[in-house]
Write a protein that holds these residues in place. Structure first.
Motif, short mmCIF file in Angstrom:
data_model
loop_
_atom_site.label_atom_id
_atom_site.label_comp_id
_atom_site.label_asym_id
_atom_site.label_seq_id
_atom_site.Cartn_x
_atom_site.Cartn_y
_atom_site.Cartn_z
N TRP A 91 -0.69 6.79 -6.29
CA TRP A 91 -2.13 6.96 -6.04
C TRP A 91 -2.35 7.10 -4.53
CZ3 TRP A 91 -1.22 2.11 -9.00
CH2 TRP A 91 -1.28 2.31 -10.38
N PRO A 92 -2.25 8.32 -3.98
CA PRO A 92 -2.30 8.52 -2.52
C PRO A 92 -3.57 8.00 -1.85
CG PRO A 92 -1.52 10.50 -3.63
CD PRO A 92 -2.01 9.58 -4.70
N THR A 131 0.83 -1.21 0.00
CA THR A 131 0.00 0.00 0.00
C THR A 131 0.86 1.26 0.00
OG1 THR A 131 -1.75 -1.16 1.21
CG2 THR A 131 -1.82 1.25 1.23
N ARG A 132 1.90 1.24 0.81
CA ARG A 132 2.78 2.42 0.91
C ARG A 132 3.43 2.73 -0.45
NH1 ARG A 132 4.96 1.00 5.11
NH2 ARG A 132 6.82 -0.10 4.35
N VAL A 133 3.85 1.71 -1.16
CA VAL A 133 4.50 1.92 -2.45
C VAL A 133 3.50 2.40 -3.50
CG1 VAL A 133 5.63 0.73 -4.37
CG2 VAL A 133 6.41 0.34 -2.03
N LEU A 134 2.33 1.78 -3.56
CA LEU A 134 1.33 2.20 -4.55
C LEU A 134 0.83 3.62 -4.30
CD1 LEU A 134 -0.82 -1.04 -5.04
CD2 LEU A 134 1.08 -0.20 -6.44
N VAL A 145 -7.09 -3.51 -6.10
CA VAL A 145 -6.63 -2.16 -5.84
C VAL A 145 -7.73 -1.18 -6.25
CG1 VAL A 145 -4.85 -0.43 -6.25
CG2 VAL A 145 -4.25 -2.87 -6.28
N TYR A 146 -8.34 -0.56 -5.26
CA TYR A 146 -9.36 0.45 -5.52
C TYR A 146 -8.68 1.80 -5.71
CZ TYR A 146 -13.22 -2.64 -4.28
OH TYR A 146 -14.14 -3.67 -4.27
N ASP A 175 -12.08 7.80 -8.26
CA ASP A 175 -12.80 7.94 -9.53
C ASP A 175 -12.06 8.83 -10.53
OD1 ASP A 175 -14.77 6.32 -8.58
OD2 ASP A 175 -16.08 7.96 -7.93
N TYR A 176 -11.24 9.75 -10.03
CA TYR A 176 -10.57 10.66 -10.96
C TYR A 176 -9.45 9.96 -11.75
CZ TYR A 176 -7.11 11.18 -7.18
OH TYR A 176 -6.19 10.95 -6.19
N VAL A 177 -9.07 8.75 -11.37
CA VAL A 177 -8.08 7.99 -12.14
C VAL A 177 -8.80 7.32 -13.30
CG1 VAL A 177 -6.37 6.15 -12.11
CG2 VAL A 177 -6.68 7.59 -10.09
#
Length: 357
Positions: free
Chosen positions: A56-57, A49-52, A82-83, A86-88
């Protein structure tokens, strides 16, 4: 090689003189994922999670598959959806490539980082170095989480389902049958389907009620969680009998020409799905989605086992025909052993069997 040796040691440890039920208890103890291994997934999740979140904060990782189902074995990895916010708006393919690059930038945390872009759902696979655990990441299979908890709920219906599922998963693993497009989820659906035929489990459609619907990608993924209180089955078969009858049922099943539906607890000729007008009304949502180009049609491979809630998604969509034929031969051999060997010898017989090509 480590997994293969572990499998052999488990088989060799089964005491032939003991009752079948005792052998099953021993097998479950040996192959069930231990608690300390499950606990390690928290460290894997935190680092991933930290890396992703460097890219994608606001991303969130939600587990699905065998671990949250309660069906994890010593061979299991953990799957995360991985959720993204919406803006992505990038494509799932590009998200996988971006995630791959992020993990590759941290070799101190991850190795064996790979992408599988030609899968039915593109995926990132990797190993977390600190825990030595493997994981898969997907970005666009929202319904997978819902189906995970549907299976977990179904497991509560009958105590015999869990041991049969674990035995079949282990059997397929040591005989290398869960490869070349044959998924663990397909085996779960096959066992579920047989239990439906044995009047132990209801059709999945019985769990859906008209006034409670939840649509994801225009599939109704809602289900009622009080149904087991209303469902009674009088099937007295033991785990041994259900296991043997599972193999017997599918040893005679016409995989070449029929589709298995756990949603309706029925099988249908594949030719029906080539003409939407002939698709049964019980699958009206499938007809609507395909007719209106919302989803693609079901892929009719040699083994065709649609997901229980997403009816156009074949759990064996990437299976090789040669491998499907191998699986059928192994099922037929396991069915023959059920007729030929005694109860106390059956478990070791199916786990040590071989089939000529």
């Amino acid at each position: 090689m480590e997994n293969e040796n572990t499998g052999k040691s488990v088989v060799l440890s089964l005491p032939a003189a003991e009752a079948f039920s005792h052998q099953v208890d021993l097998l479950l103890h040996r192959v069930k994922m231990p608690r300390h291994q499950v606990d390690k997934f928290a460290d894997l999740l935190a680092d991933t999670t930290r890396v992703l979140r460097e890219k994608w904060p606001e991303c969130k990782l939600v587990p699905f598959g065998s671990v949250p189902m309660g069906l994890a074995t010593i061979y299991s990895d953990i799957d995360y959806h991985v959720y993204l916010p919406d803006y992505v708006t990038t494509t799932p393919h590009n998200r996988v490539l971006t995630g791959f690059k992020l993990l590759k930038q941290h070799p101190e945390m991850f190795d064996n980082v790979k992408t599988i872009l030609n899968a039915s759902v593109p995926v990132i696979t990797f190993r977390h170095k600190a825990t030595k655990l493997y994981s898969d990441l997907i970005f666009n299979d929202f319904a997978g989480e819902k189906e995970t908890y549907l299976v977990k709920y179904i497991l509560s219906f009958d105590h015999r389902l869990y041991p049969v599922l674990i035995i079949v998963k282990f059997w397929s693993k040591i005989h290398k049958l869960n490869t070349n497009g044959m998924t663990n989820f397909a085996w779960i659906l096959m066992v579920t389907f047989y239990f439906q035929q044995a009047n132990i489990l209801p059709p999945i459609l019985k769990l859906q009620v008209p006034h409670k619907k939840l649509f994801i990608d225009n599939w109704n993924v809602a289900y009622e969680k009080k149904y087991e209180d209303l469902y009674y089955n009088g099937n007295p078969d033991s785990v041994y009998q259900l296991l043997g009858k599972f193999f017997t049922y599918f040893s005679k099943f016409d995989f070449e020409n029929y589709v298995i539906s756990t949603f309706t607890a029925s099988s249908y000729k594949k030719e029906i799905f080539r003409n939407l007008e002939r698709v049964p009304e019980l699958l009206e949502l499938y007809k609507f989605n395909v007719k209106n180009n919302i989803t693609e049609a079901l892929s009719l491979e040699t083994l065709c086992i649609p997901h229980p809630l997403i009816h156009n998604k074949n759990a064996c969509s990437k299976i090789l025909r040669s491998h499907a034929m191998k699986i059928i031969k192994y099922i037929q051999k396991a069915a023959r052993l059920f007729r030929e060997v005694g109860e106390n010898n059956y478990l070791s017989a199916i786990l040590t069997m071989s089939v000529e090509n």
